[in-house]
Scaffold this active site. Structure first.
Site, PDB file in Angstrom:
ATOM      1  N   GLN A  14       0.832  -1.217   0.000  1.00 33.56           N
ATOM      2  CA  GLN A  14       0.000   0.000   0.000  1.00 33.56           C
ATOM      3  C   GLN A  14       0.861   1.260   0.000  1.00 33.56           C
ATOM      4  OE1 GLN A  14      -3.736   0.030   2.384  1.00 33.56           O
ATOM      5  NE2 GLN A  14      -2.544  -1.260   3.755  1.00 33.56           N
ATOM      6  N   TYR A 127       2.899  -9.226  16.119  1.00 34.75           N
ATOM      7  CA  TYR A 127       3.236  -8.229  15.089  1.00 34.75           C
ATOM      8  C   TYR A 127       3.908  -7.010  15.738  1.00 34.75           C
ATOM      9  CZ  TYR A 127       2.317  -4.336  11.836  1.00 34.75           C
ATOM     10  OH  TYR A 127       2.436  -3.230  11.035  1.00 34.75           O
TER      11      TYR A 127
HETATM   12  N1  LIG Z   1      -1.307  -1.767   7.208  1.00 36.79           N
HETATM   13  C1  LIG Z   1      -1.455  -1.092   8.350  1.00 36.79           C
HETATM   14  O1  LIG Z   1      -2.570  -0.903   8.851  1.00 36.79           O
HETATM   15  C2  LIG Z   1      -0.242  -0.522   9.047  1.00 36.79           C
HETATM   16  C3  LIG Z   1      -0.421   0.132  10.274  1.00 36.79           C
HETATM   17  C4  LIG Z   1       0.692   0.684  10.915  1.00 36.79           C
HETATM   18  C5  LIG Z   1       1.945   0.573  10.342  1.00 36.79           C
HETATM   19  N2  LIG Z   1       2.091  -0.083   9.164  1.00 36.79           N
HETATM   20  C6  LIG Z   1       3.437  -0.198   8.611  1.00 36.79           C
HETATM   21  O2  LIG Z   1       3.487   0.541   7.402  1.00 36.79           O
HETATM   22  C7  LIG Z   1       4.389  -0.076   6.490  1.00 36.79           C
HETATM   23  C8  LIG Z   1       3.722  -0.302   5.157  1.00 36.79           C
HETATM   24  O3  LIG Z   1       2.571  -1.129   5.376  1.00 36.79           O
HETATM   25  P1  LIG Z   1       1.591  -1.539   4.179  1.00 36.79           P
HETATM   26  O4  LIG Z   1       0.214  -1.560   4.737  1.00 36.79           O
HETATM   27  O5  LIG Z   1       1.896  -0.710   2.969  1.00 36.79           O
HETATM   28  O6  LIG Z   1       2.058  -3.047   3.944  1.00 36.79           O
HETATM   29  P2  LIG Z   1       1.567  -4.073   2.810  1.00 36.79           P
HETATM   30  O7  LIG Z   1       0.567  -3.444   1.924  1.00 36.79           O
HETATM   31  O8  LIG Z   1       1.233  -5.342   3.521  1.00 36.79           O
HETATM   32  O9  LIG Z   1       2.895  -4.276   1.959  1.00 36.79           O
HETATM   33  C9  LIG Z   1       3.998  -4.948   2.498  1.00 36.79           C
HETATM   34  C10 LIG Z   1       5.008  -5.200   1.405  1.00 36.79           C
HETATM   35  O10 LIG Z   1       6.023  -6.059   1.967  1.00 36.79           O
HETATM   36  C11 LIG Z   1       6.302  -7.079   1.017  1.00 36.79           C
HETATM   37  N3  LIG Z   1       6.804  -8.290   1.648  1.00 36.79           N
HETATM   38  C12 LIG Z   1       6.110  -9.237   2.322  1.00 36.79           C
HETATM   39  N4  LIG Z   1       6.920 -10.240   2.680  1.00 36.79           N
HETATM   40  C13 LIG Z   1       8.158  -9.922   2.223  1.00 36.79           C
HETATM   41  C14 LIG Z   1       9.431 -10.563   2.278  1.00 36.79           C
HETATM   42  N5  LIG Z   1       9.609 -11.772   2.833  1.00 36.79           N
HETATM   43  N6  LIG Z   1      10.483  -9.934   1.709  1.00 36.79           N
HETATM   44  C15 LIG Z   1      10.339  -8.729   1.108  1.00 36.79           C
HETATM   45  N7  LIG Z   1       9.163  -8.088   1.021  1.00 36.79           N
HETATM   46  C16 LIG Z   1       8.084  -8.671   1.575  1.00 36.79           C
HETATM   47  C17 LIG Z   1       4.963  -7.341   0.354  1.00 36.79           C
HETATM   48  O11 LIG Z   1       5.162  -8.031  -0.863  1.00 36.79           O
HETATM   49  P3  LIG Z   1       3.974  -8.951  -1.458  1.00 36.79           P
HETATM   50  O12 LIG Z   1       2.815  -8.032  -1.664  1.00 36.79           O
HETATM   51  O13 LIG Z   1       4.538  -9.509  -2.712  1.00 36.79           O
HETATM   52  O14 LIG Z   1       3.718  -9.988  -0.374  1.00 36.79           O
HETATM   53  C18 LIG Z   1       4.448  -5.931   0.171  1.00 36.79           C
HETATM   54  O15 LIG Z   1       4.982  -5.332  -0.984  1.00 36.79           O
HETATM   55  C19 LIG Z   1       4.863  -1.374   7.180  1.00 36.79           C
HETATM   56  O16 LIG Z   1       6.075  -1.131   7.822  1.00 36.79           O
HETATM   57  C20 LIG Z   1       3.788  -1.628   8.216  1.00 36.79           C
HETATM   58  O17 LIG Z   1       4.276  -2.378   9.313  1.00 36.79           O
HETATM   59  C21 LIG Z   1       1.025  -0.612   8.491  1.00 36.79           C
END
Ligand SMILES: NC(=O)c1ccc[n+]([C@@H]2O[C@H](COP(=O)([O-])OP(=O)(O)OC[C@H]3O[C@@H](n4cnc5c(N)ncnc54)[C@H](OP(=O)(O)O)[C@@H]3O)[C@@H](O)[C@H]2O)c1
Length: 307
Positions: A14, A127
């Site tokens: 995202q 997490y």
């Molecule tokens: N989502 C939330 O509500 C939330 C809340 C607070 C903080 N955050 C933080 O914000 C940041 C961005 O979150 P997001 O929601 O954009 O995350 P996301 O949509 O889940 O995207 C995560 C990315 O990490 C990749 N990934 C997964 N496993 C991997 C691996 N083994 N090696 C390399 N890449 C890998 C995924 O690839 P694939 O798609 O190919 O699996 C995807 O591109 C993260 O640090 C998250 O912890 C998120």
């Protein structure tokens, strides 16, 4: 810094997706994604960085399946802690700046006011523990870093609460939504824009760089609501914009919606440090939601979600 290359990890996620667009004005953006670079394989991380020698490393890759993490501690720890630790070692070696994202889930949610960066973390789920370990690995490395703690991330693409509500709103006559967890929904677009605004200051010719500003910054939208309040805003707007049916929305307690992972009651983060240091603040969550729905409207019907 040697060059203006910005290397983004997690391009398909995202936040990663939005970063690719928002950072383009700052330099030459290069991206890598899973499985080309797998965070469970530290050598793949090192190779990607050494091939480019970026001035800035931006890590949007993470293990984000909060409930699944309860039964996948090792995998979540490898992706959320060991991997970022390797990024930090490489950043230190090259003299690069590392930008990383963290979460409200490092806190237990018992505080009665918004969390500040100096509050003591106490994660209540796997997490959160793995993300905190990632923050600590980066801090311990001594590299120049910006760790942005954000919350309740959603956007026009990906797996998120907004897209789930738009889908369920069409499928069900009644939705029961948790009303006793409070936080700030934050759009991936706003996160990427704020990241770009901060980096523009750090990378500007003649600027002092990151000097004295390395550290953790809370970065969320303004305002707060519950998941119920967020759902109500989404579905009310969707009814107006898309003519979607408005299901009966029932507020419920967390106790009546058991999940494998516990969630904090209070996820609110104070963003004063970000504002005071960089003059950057994010729009109110309701305004940001409206902007994301504009994107969905312009792209015709709502995107479906797997969540
Ligand atoms: N989502 C939330 O509500 C939330 C809340 C607070 C903080 N955050 C933080 O914000 C940041 C961005 O979150 P997001 O929601 O954009 O995350 P996301 O949509 O889940 O995207 C995560 C990315 O990490 C990749 N990934 C997964 N496993 C991997 C691996 N083994 N090696 C390399 N890449 C890998 C995924 O690839 P694939 O798609 O190919 O699996 C995807 O591109 C993260 O640090 C998250 O912890 C998120």
């Amino acid at each position: 810094m040697r060059n203006s290359i910005i290397l983004i990890f997690g391009r398909i996620g995202q936040v990663g997706w939005e970063l690719r667009h928002k950072l383009a004005c700052l330099g030459q953006v290069s991206t890598v994604e899973y499985p080309e670079v797998d965070f469970t394989n530290p050598d793949s991380i090192r190779s990607a960085i050494r091939a480019v020698e970026p001035a800035v490393i931006v890590n949007a890759a993470a293990y984000t399946a909060v409930d699944k993490a309860e039964s996948e501690l090792q995998l979540a720890m490898a992706i959320n802690a060991t991997g970022p630790g390797v990024l930090a070692e490489e950043a230190k070696r090259l003299g690069s700046l590392l930008v990383h994202y963290s979460t409200d889930y490092v806190f237990d949610g018992s505080k009665l006011s918004p969390y500040v960066e100096t509050d003591t973390p106490n994660p209540i789920n796997v997490y959160g523990r793995t993300k905190l370990a990632g923050d600590q690995a980066i801090q311990a490395s001594g590299c120049d870093h910006l760790i942005f703690r954000t919350s309740w991330v959603y956007g026009a693409r990906g797996n998120n609460f907004l897209l789930t509500m738009l889908r369920l709103g069409k499928e069900r006559a009644e939705l029961r939504i948790v009303d006793d967890q409070i936080g700030s929904p934050t759009s991936s677009e706003c996160i990427a824009q704020a990241t770009s605004d901060v980096l523009a200051q750090v990378l500007a010719p003649g600027a002092t760089g990151i000097q004295g500003r390395s550290g953790i910054y809370n970065l969320t939208s303004n305002g707060e609501t519950s998941w119920f309040g967020f759902a109500k805003a989404i579905l009310t707007e969707a009814a107006v914009r898309f003519g979607s049916p408005l299901p009966n929305l029932v507020p419920i307690l967390t106790a009546n919606y058991p999940t494998p992972a516990k969630r904090p009651d209070n996820s609110c983060l104070s963003c004063q440090r970000l504002e005071q240091t960089f003059g950057v603040s994010l729009p109110h969550w309701e305004q940001a939601l409206s902007l994301v729905l504009d994107t969905i409207t312009e792209g015709s019907s709502p995107v479906s979600s797997k969540v």
